[in-house]
Design an enzyme around this catalytic site. Structure first.
Site, mmCIF file in Angstrom:
data_model
loop_
_atom_site.group_PDB
_atom_site.id
_atom_site.type_symbol
_atom_site.label_atom_id
_atom_site.label_comp_id
_atom_site.label_asym_id
_atom_site.label_seq_id
_atom_site.Cartn_x
_atom_site.Cartn_y
_atom_site.Cartn_z
ATOM 1 N N LYS A 183 3.107 -0.740 -4.883
ATOM 2 C CA LYS A 183 2.942 -0.432 -6.296
ATOM 3 C C LYS A 183 4.132 -1.030 -7.034
ATOM 4 O O LYS A 183 5.288 -0.901 -6.576
ATOM 5 C CB LYS A 183 2.907 1.086 -6.496
ATOM 6 C CG LYS A 183 1.646 1.738 -5.938
ATOM 7 C CD LYS A 183 0.424 1.342 -6.761
ATOM 8 C CE LYS A 183 -0.773 2.220 -6.432
ATOM 9 N NZ LYS A 183 -1.964 1.840 -7.244
ATOM 10 N N LYS A 226 -14.174 0.250 -6.133
ATOM 11 C CA LYS A 226 -14.038 1.697 -5.946
ATOM 12 C C LYS A 226 -15.323 2.331 -6.450
ATOM 13 O O LYS A 226 -15.599 2.292 -7.657
ATOM 14 C CB LYS A 226 -12.871 2.257 -6.772
ATOM 15 C CG LYS A 226 -11.494 1.921 -6.253
ATOM 16 C CD LYS A 226 -10.438 2.505 -7.173
ATOM 17 C CE LYS A 226 -9.045 2.123 -6.714
ATOM 18 N NZ LYS A 226 -8.021 2.478 -7.731
ATOM 19 N N SER A 231 -1.399 1.694 0.739
ATOM 20 C CA SER A 231 -0.818 1.548 -0.586
ATOM 21 C C SER A 231 0.485 2.340 -0.633
ATOM 22 O O SER A 231 0.472 3.555 -0.422
ATOM 23 C CB SER A 231 -1.826 2.067 -1.623
ATOM 24 O OG SER A 231 -1.275 2.032 -2.918
ATOM 25 N N LYS A 262 0.347 -2.791 0.595
ATOM 26 C CA LYS A 262 0.258 -2.959 -0.871
ATOM 27 C C LYS A 262 1.408 -2.191 -1.492
ATOM 28 O O LYS A 262 1.584 -1.005 -1.214
ATOM 29 C CB LYS A 262 -1.087 -2.435 -1.359
ATOM 30 C CG LYS A 262 -1.205 -2.186 -2.857
ATOM 31 C CD LYS A 262 -2.667 -1.930 -3.235
ATOM 32 C CE LYS A 262 -2.814 -0.749 -4.175
ATOM 33 N NZ LYS A 262 -4.241 -0.494 -4.539
ATOM 34 N N GLU A 264 -2.843 -6.946 -8.276
ATOM 35 C CA GLU A 264 -3.948 -6.111 -8.735
ATOM 36 C C GLU A 264 -3.652 -5.553 -10.129
ATOM 37 O O GLU A 264 -2.580 -4.983 -10.361
ATOM 38 C CB GLU A 264 -4.121 -4.979 -7.710
ATOM 39 C CG GLU A 264 -5.256 -4.018 -7.959
ATOM 40 C CD GLU A 264 -5.337 -2.962 -6.825
ATOM 41 O OE1 GLU A 264 -4.765 -3.177 -5.732
ATOM 42 O OE2 GLU A 264 -5.965 -1.916 -7.059
ATOM 43 N N ASP A 268 0.236 -3.973 -6.741
ATOM 44 C CA ASP A 268 -0.673 -3.325 -7.696
ATOM 45 C C ASP A 268 0.149 -2.769 -8.853
ATOM 46 O O ASP A 268 1.022 -1.912 -8.654
ATOM 47 C CB ASP A 268 -1.437 -2.188 -6.994
ATOM 48 C CG ASP A 268 -2.484 -1.528 -7.896
ATOM 49 O OD1 ASP A 268 -2.636 -1.944 -9.064
ATOM 50 O OD2 ASP A 268 -3.161 -0.589 -7.417
ATOM 51 N N GLY A 272 -9.114 2.742 -2.953
ATOM 52 C CA GLY A 272 -9.065 4.166 -2.623
ATOM 53 C C GLY A 272 -8.511 4.956 -3.780
ATOM 54 O O GLY A 272 -7.897 4.404 -4.699
ATOM 55 N N ASP A 275 -8.985 -4.097 -10.739
ATOM 56 C CA ASP A 275 -9.367 -2.748 -10.314
ATOM 57 C C ASP A 275 -9.922 -2.035 -11.561
ATOM 58 O O ASP A 275 -11.135 -2.045 -11.806
ATOM 59 C CB ASP A 275 -8.122 -2.050 -9.719
ATOM 60 C CG ASP A 275 -8.314 -0.562 -9.411
ATOM 61 O OD1 ASP A 275 -9.387 -0.018 -9.706
ATOM 62 O OD2 ASP A 275 -7.379 0.087 -8.889
HETATM 63 O O1 OSB Z 1 -4.786 1.736 -8.320
HETATM 64 O O2 OSB Z 1 -5.531 1.555 -6.366
HETATM 65 C C1 OSB Z 1 -5.053 2.253 -7.256
HETATM 66 C C2 OSB Z 1 -4.440 5.789 -5.908
HETATM 67 C C3 OSB Z 1 -4.827 6.532 -7.004
HETATM 68 C C4 OSB Z 1 -5.211 5.910 -8.147
HETATM 69 C C5 OSB Z 1 -5.255 4.513 -8.214
HETATM 70 C C6 OSB Z 1 -4.898 3.747 -7.120
HETATM 71 C C7 OSB Z 1 -4.448 4.398 -5.957
HETATM 72 C C8 OSB Z 1 -3.960 3.696 -4.789
HETATM 73 C C9 OSB Z 1 -4.021 4.415 -3.468
HETATM 74 O O3 OSB Z 1 -3.450 2.611 -4.811
HETATM 75 C C10 OSB Z 1 -5.217 4.043 -2.688
HETATM 76 C C11 OSB Z 1 -5.446 5.009 -1.524
HETATM 77 O O4 OSB Z 1 -4.708 4.929 -0.550
HETATM 78 O O5 OSB Z 1 -6.370 5.832 -1.611
HETATM 79 MG MG MG Z 2 -5.327 -0.299 -8.149
#
Ligand code: OSB
Ligand code: MG
Length: 365
Positions: A161, A260, A133, A159, A211, A186, A288, A236
């Protein structure tokens, strides 16, 4: 098995680089670890709540408080992890806190019986493909450098953001530079359904999924959006239980689900969501929350289930931390090995754990 007490341990883990999302920037992970002591073995759980209530309503100080005052006392007489969620059911919300406690009890129980998380959950793979991510950056050049670095390390899926003002251009740039790499985005709830025509501009880029574009409570909005764009919608934040997953699927709000365990109250509910996905032919993947090796070990086991058919956000330790509190998870050809030892299959390194600990609290039962 009888619980003798629970330790709440706070650790401070600096990230290798700031991680920017539409809801804020994380530079240090303030993690709450839960250690369940039992007559047979001890077990660990990592609470994924963040410092501030920006991803969801939970935050780490509140998780510690609700564990101390309500959740830990309520599990005093449980003798198995399956009894934890029923014992906590009368307390509303606080799923990340509940998940950490249930995971610690499950880890202790599985260590005592010599069974791994992977075996217990029904894993079918010995290693899992890993995605990464990638946070919002100050410039496209900086983003392309970061993505290029991760691809060089072997990550099989990227991924990005996104948020309004950082969506079509970064996606276009990554597609132009890196070709047909597996790519998804995402938004962490940064858009509204009135942005549908704008989000449809992502359609030509063949993304695996978008996402959580809309508010966590806007399940109907996601169903409406899904009809107006060709990129598959993945949820999510909105998926807080197996019931919520079944409803979102039935409504057409998503065609893919990010699982998650922290968000849904634990690995047992996570597996039920996985089963709902399988029953509906909906691909799932393990998300994650910037976990340490303790949380990552269990996530990698979940990612090895048959319904987790897309690469997860289960990256290697070095993507997050210079020094992990467990032996580091290291990518091999874009994959992480699924731990095979009893319970989560990894132990904290005492000296590393001590070095990052900011406080501990023992709750005797
Ligand atoms: O939305 O998936 C998410 C990290 C913290 C809070 C929300 C998210 C995320 C990530 C990172 O996208 C996922 C990771 O590498 O742990
Ligand atoms: Mg997410």
């Amino acid at each position: 098995m009888k619980l003798t007490g629970v330790e709440l341990r706070r650790i401070s883990m600096p990230l290798v680089a700031p991680f920017r999302t539409s809801f804020g920037t994380e530079t240090t992970r303030d993690v709450l670890l839960v250690r369940a002591a039992t007559t047979d073995a001890e077990g660990w759980g990592e609470c994924v709540a963040m410092t501030a209530p920006l991803y969801s309503s939970e935050y780490v100080d509140a998780a510690a408080d609700v564990l101390r005052r309500f959740l830990v006392p309520a599990v005093a007489s449980v003798s198995s992890a399956v009894q934890v969620a029923p014992a906590l059911a009368r307390f509303h919300g606080h799923r990340m806190a509940k998940a950490a406690l249930e995971t610690a009890v499950l880890d202790a129980e599985l260590r005592a019986s010599g069974v791994s998380f992977a075996r217990e959950l029904g894993a079918v793979r010995e290693e899992v493909p890993c995605g990464v991510s990638v946070g919002i950056m100050d410039s496209i050049d900086e983003l392309l450098d970061a993505v290029g670095g991760y691809l060089d390390e072997g990550y099989v899926r990227i991924k990005l953001k996104i948020q309004p003002g950082w969506d079509v251009e970064p996606v276009r740039a990554v597609r132009e530079r890196f070709g047909d790499v597996l790519l998804q985005v995402d938004a962490n709830t940064a858009y509204t359904v009135s942005d549908a025509r704008h989000l449809a501009r992502l359609d030509p880029f063949d993304l695996l999924l978008i996402e959580q574009p809309l508010d966590e409570e806007d399940v109907l909005g996601h169903a409406e959006l899904a009809r107006q764009i060709t990129t598959p919608v993945c949820l999510d934040e909105s998926i807080t239980s197996a019931r919520a997953a079944a409803a979102a699927i039935r409504l057409g709000a998503c065609s893919i689900i990010n699982i998650k365990p922290g968000r849904v109250g634990g690995y047992l509910e996570a597996r039920r969501i996985h089963d709902v996905c399988i029953a509906n032919g909906v691909p799932a993947w393990c998300g994650g929350m910037l976990e340490t090796g303790i949380g990552r070990a269990a996530n990698v086991a979940l990612a090895a289930l048959p319904g987790c058919t897309l690469p997860g956000d289960t990256s290697g330790s070095s993507r997050y931390y210079r020094t992990d509190i467990t032996p580091p998870f290291t990518l091999r050809s874009g994959h992480l090995p699924v731990p095979t030892g009893p319970g989560i299959g990894v132990d904290p390194i005492e000296s590393e754990l001590t070095a990052v600990t900011t406080g501990t609290e023992w709750l005797a039962l």
